[in-house]
Design a protein around this motif. Sequence first.
Motif, mmCIF file in Angstrom:
data_model
loop_
_atom_site.group_PDB
_atom_site.id
_atom_site.type_symbol
_atom_site.label_atom_id
_atom_site.label_comp_id
_atom_site.label_asym_id
_atom_site.label_seq_id
_atom_site.Cartn_x
_atom_site.Cartn_y
_atom_site.Cartn_z
ATOM 1 N N LEU A 1 0.809 -1.209 0.000
ATOM 2 C CA LEU A 1 0.000 0.000 0.000
ATOM 3 C C LEU A 1 0.845 1.262 0.000
ATOM 4 O O LEU A 1 0.366 2.305 -0.393
ATOM 5 N N GLY A 2 2.067 1.175 0.484
ATOM 6 C CA GLY A 2 2.908 2.361 0.543
ATOM 7 C C GLY A 2 4.281 2.039 1.069
ATOM 8 O O GLY A 2 4.588 0.908 1.423
ATOM 9 N N HIS A 3 5.115 3.053 1.117
ATOM 10 C CA HIS A 3 6.470 2.888 1.620
ATOM 11 C C HIS A 3 6.461 2.734 3.140
ATOM 12 O O HIS A 3 5.554 3.214 3.814
ATOM 13 N N PRO A 4 7.493 2.086 3.689
ATOM 14 C CA PRO A 4 7.580 1.950 5.142
ATOM 15 C C PRO A 4 7.570 3.315 5.835
ATOM 16 O O PRO A 4 8.061 4.296 5.295
ATOM 17 N N ARG A 5 6.985 3.343 7.038
ATOM 18 C CA ARG A 5 6.917 4.530 7.887
ATOM 19 C C ARG A 5 5.995 5.610 7.331
ATOM 20 O O ARG A 5 6.165 6.784 7.593
ATOM 21 N N GLY A 7 2.433 5.114 7.471
ATOM 22 C CA GLY A 7 1.094 4.864 7.995
ATOM 23 C C GLY A 7 0.424 3.625 7.432
ATOM 24 O O GLY A 7 -0.773 3.420 7.642
ATOM 25 N N THR A 8 1.174 2.779 6.735
ATOM 26 C CA THR A 8 0.556 1.593 6.140
ATOM 27 C C THR A 8 0.078 0.609 7.209
ATOM 28 O O THR A 8 -0.925 -0.073 7.006
ATOM 29 N N THR A 9 0.774 0.527 8.343
ATOM 30 C CA THR A 9 0.333 -0.384 9.406
ATOM 31 C C THR A 9 -1.014 0.063 9.960
ATOM 32 O O THR A 9 -1.913 -0.763 10.161
ATOM 33 N N LEU A 10 -1.167 1.337 10.183
ATOM 34 C CA LEU A 10 -2.448 1.858 10.659
ATOM 35 C C LEU A 10 -3.541 1.587 9.635
ATOM 36 O O LEU A 10 -4.642 1.143 9.989
ATOM 37 N N MET A 15 -8.384 -1.358 7.958
ATOM 38 C CA MET A 15 -9.067 -2.173 6.949
ATOM 39 C C MET A 15 -9.418 -3.554 7.504
ATOM 40 O O MET A 15 -10.466 -4.114 7.184
ATOM 41 N N ALA A 16 -8.557 -4.114 8.357
ATOM 42 C CA ALA A 16 -8.801 -5.444 8.916
ATOM 43 C C ALA A 16 -9.993 -5.463 9.869
ATOM 44 O O ALA A 16 -10.581 -6.522 10.099
ATOM 45 N N LEU A 17 -10.371 -4.309 10.396
ATOM 46 C CA LEU A 17 -11.558 -4.251 11.260
ATOM 47 C C LEU A 17 -12.820 -4.603 10.493
ATOM 48 O O LEU A 17 -13.787 -5.101 11.070
ATOM 49 N N THR A 65 -2.136 -10.094 14.788
ATOM 50 C CA THR A 65 -2.171 -8.705 14.318
ATOM 51 C C THR A 65 -2.090 -8.669 12.791
ATOM 52 O O THR A 65 -1.311 -9.418 12.201
ATOM 53 N N PRO A 66 -2.874 -7.818 12.120
ATOM 54 C CA PRO A 66 -2.738 -7.687 10.671
ATOM 55 C C PRO A 66 -1.317 -7.261 10.303
ATOM 56 O O PRO A 66 -0.714 -6.438 10.982
ATOM 57 N N GLN A 67 -0.805 -7.848 9.248
ATOM 58 C CA GLN A 67 0.566 -7.577 8.835
ATOM 59 C C GLN A 67 0.616 -7.439 7.322
ATOM 60 O O GLN A 67 -0.174 -8.034 6.609
ATOM 61 N N GLU A 68 1.556 -6.657 6.841
ATOM 62 C CA GLU A 68 1.692 -6.479 5.399
ATOM 63 C C GLU A 68 2.243 -7.754 4.772
ATOM 64 O O GLU A 68 3.222 -8.314 5.246
ATOM 65 N N ASP A 69 1.612 -8.202 3.698
ATOM 66 C CA ASP A 69 2.030 -9.448 3.071
ATOM 67 C C ASP A 69 3.411 -9.354 2.443
ATOM 68 O O ASP A 69 4.036 -10.363 2.158
ATOM 69 N N GLU A 70 3.937 -8.148 2.258
ATOM 70 C CA GLU A 70 5.271 -7.989 1.702
ATOM 71 C C GLU A 70 6.316 -8.682 2.573
ATOM 72 O O GLU A 70 7.322 -9.174 2.075
ATOM 73 N N LEU A 71 6.073 -8.741 3.873
ATOM 74 C CA LEU A 71 7.012 -9.438 4.761
ATOM 75 C C LEU A 71 7.077 -10.924 4.415
ATOM 76 O O LEU A 71 8.145 -11.514 4.384
ATOM 77 N N GLY A 72 5.940 -11.526 4.161
ATOM 78 C CA GLY A 72 5.908 -12.930 3.765
ATOM 79 C C GLY A 72 6.562 -13.158 2.418
ATOM 80 O O GLY A 72 7.278 -14.145 2.218
ATOM 81 N N VAL A 73 6.345 -12.249 1.483
ATOM 82 C CA VAL A 73 6.976 -12.343 0.162
ATOM 83 C C VAL A 73 8.488 -12.274 0.313
ATOM 84 O O VAL A 73 9.230 -13.016 -0.333
ATOM 85 N N SER A 74 8.954 -11.408 1.182
ATOM 86 C CA SER A 74 10.392 -11.281 1.413
ATOM 87 C C SER A 74 10.970 -12.578 1.988
ATOM 88 O O SER A 74 12.043 -13.017 1.588
ATOM 89 N N VAL A 75 10.241 -13.206 2.909
ATOM 90 C CA VAL A 75 10.700 -14.473 3.480
ATOM 91 C C VAL A 75 10.751 -15.547 2.393
ATOM 92 O O VAL A 75 11.736 -16.285 2.270
ATOM 93 N N LEU A 76 9.717 -15.639 1.572
ATOM 94 C CA LEU A 76 9.664 -16.661 0.518
ATOM 95 C C LEU A 76 10.683 -16.427 -0.588
ATOM 96 O O LEU A 76 11.140 -17.365 -1.221
ATOM 97 N N SER A 77 11.041 -15.170 -0.829
ATOM 98 C CA SER A 77 11.942 -14.854 -1.936
ATOM 99 C C SER A 77 13.401 -14.762 -1.513
ATOM 100 O O SER A 77 14.235 -14.299 -2.278
#
Length: 96
Positions: A1-5, A7-10, A15-17, A65-77
């Motif tokens: 959704l955006g670059h780190p830092r 507000g993407t976590t917020l 959205m997860a609500l 906690t909702p988390q950005e899927d980019e973290l999972g992509v980074s782990v897989l890649s």
Amino acid sequence: LGHPRTGTTLLHSLMALDDATFGYCSTFCVAFPSAFLWLEPFKALFAGLVSEKRPMDNMALDLDTPQEDELGVSVLSAGTSPYMPLTFMTDEPSFR
């Protein structure tokens, strides 16, 4: 959704609500992207490994906690994610 830092976590948390409209990856899913379904019965064993707050901004953190899927992509890649140079700016040339 955006670059780190930015507000993407917020935004992800808000959205997860609305789980009738949106789906999200949990911290557990992105930490174990290739095995989270298999490890689900053992999730309670991993709960003690996660801090209650994120160190960089003091936001709540747990395995659901909702988390950005980019973290999972980074782990897989194996770290070939386009976000790696942003995360490790001093090593940016090694990610080209």
